[in-house]
Design a protein around this motif. Sequence first.
Motif, PDB file in Angstrom:
ATOM      1  N   GLU A 188       0.828  -1.202   0.000  1.00 52.86           N
ATOM      2  CA  GLU A 188       0.000   0.000   0.000  1.00 52.86           C
ATOM      3  C   GLU A 188       0.868   1.261   0.000  1.00 52.86           C
ATOM      4  O   GLU A 188       0.539   2.246  -0.660  1.00 52.86           O
ATOM      5  CB  GLU A 188      -0.970  -0.010   1.176  1.00 52.86           C
ATOM      6  N   GLU A 189       1.971   1.242   0.725  1.00 51.02           N
ATOM      7  CA  GLU A 189       2.882   2.390   0.739  1.00 51.02           C
ATOM      8  C   GLU A 189       3.462   2.635  -0.653  1.00 51.02           C
ATOM      9  O   GLU A 189       3.558   3.779  -1.101  1.00 51.02           O
ATOM     10  CB  GLU A 189       4.008   2.165   1.754  1.00 51.02           C
ATOM     11  N   ILE A 190       3.821   1.571  -1.341  1.00 50.53           N
ATOM     12  CA  ILE A 190       4.348   1.713  -2.699  1.00 50.53           C
ATOM     13  C   ILE A 190       3.265   2.280  -3.628  1.00 50.53           C
ATOM     14  O   ILE A 190       3.558   3.119  -4.483  1.00 50.53           O
ATOM     15  CB  ILE A 190       4.920   0.374  -3.216  1.00 50.53           C
ATOM     16  N   GLN A 191       2.022   1.867  -3.435  1.00 48.02           N
ATOM     17  CA  GLN A 191       0.928   2.422  -4.238  1.00 48.02           C
ATOM     18  C   GLN A 191       0.754   3.919  -3.971  1.00 48.02           C
ATOM     19  O   GLN A 191       0.492   4.693  -4.898  1.00 48.02           O
ATOM     20  CB  GLN A 191      -0.389   1.694  -3.948  1.00 48.02           C
ATOM     21  N   ILE A 192       0.915   4.325  -2.728  1.00 45.92           N
ATOM     22  CA  ILE A 192       0.804   5.751  -2.377  1.00 45.92           C
ATOM     23  C   ILE A 192       1.946   6.536  -3.021  1.00 45.92           C
ATOM     24  O   ILE A 192       1.740   7.635  -3.548  1.00 45.92           O
ATOM     25  CB  ILE A 192       0.772   5.924  -0.842  1.00 45.92           C
ATOM     26  N   LEU A 193       3.148   5.972  -2.986  1.00 50.07           N
ATOM     27  CA  LEU A 193       4.279   6.623  -3.658  1.00 50.07           C
ATOM     28  C   LEU A 193       4.008   6.750  -5.151  1.00 50.07           C
ATOM     29  O   LEU A 193       4.307   7.778  -5.764  1.00 50.07           O
ATOM     30  CB  LEU A 193       5.575   5.844  -3.409  1.00 50.07           C
ATOM     31  N   LYS A 194       3.422   5.703  -5.744  1.00 54.67           N
ATOM     32  CA  LYS A 194       3.105   5.724  -7.176  1.00 54.67           C
ATOM     33  C   LYS A 194       2.059   6.797  -7.487  1.00 54.67           C
ATOM     34  O   LYS A 194       2.160   7.490  -8.508  1.00 54.67           O
ATOM     35  CB  LYS A 194       2.612   4.341  -7.614  1.00 54.67           C
TER      36      LYS A 194
END
Length: 189
Positions: free
Chosen positions: A131-137
């Motif tokens: 989820e953190e990687i999705q937020i960064l994306k």
Amino acid sequence: MITGNLEYVMSSFPHLYFQDSDEERLRMFSILRKYAGPSGEEKSIIAILDEEAGKYLTSRESRTLQQITLEDIHMEIFQRSNNKVLSAFSAYVHRLKRNIEQLRISRKKRVETTMAKKQPLPFTPGTPLEEEIQILKMQWEKLDGLSIGHYTDFGALIIYKLRLLLLLRWWGFDQKKGFDNFLDITKKD
């Protein structure tokens, strides 16, 4: 040190891609490290960027660039910036943080999201890391939109620094350490 103007410096920085691979890290770090010169002094990639770009900025722009961090980008001082790129991204991150807060509250209360109820964030549920990687994306994609028309100006430099900060955050994730922190937190409840 590479000499020239901001346009030259911007075009000489490595292009940044939203990907995590050893090859991508090595490519980006090796090019930016060349700016540090043979002094032997160990500088962070962000310090190198701030220093090299600062040579072609006004003192006010240089201070602004140095103040930009992911931890503080949502603050009101950036939202009220005269730079449209900076103020737009700051406002976006501020809204994003509020949506994340709403999502966490709804998860804590175990509120089910339905098709009738708007989901605070448009991403696929997963592990905290996913989820953190999705937020960064999502932040990267916002910067993509803001980059239109900004190629070698101060706005482009701000976008470059923010993208670099997003990559460094992503590349700094340690799954084992994160899992250990998760276990420590859940034991305290």
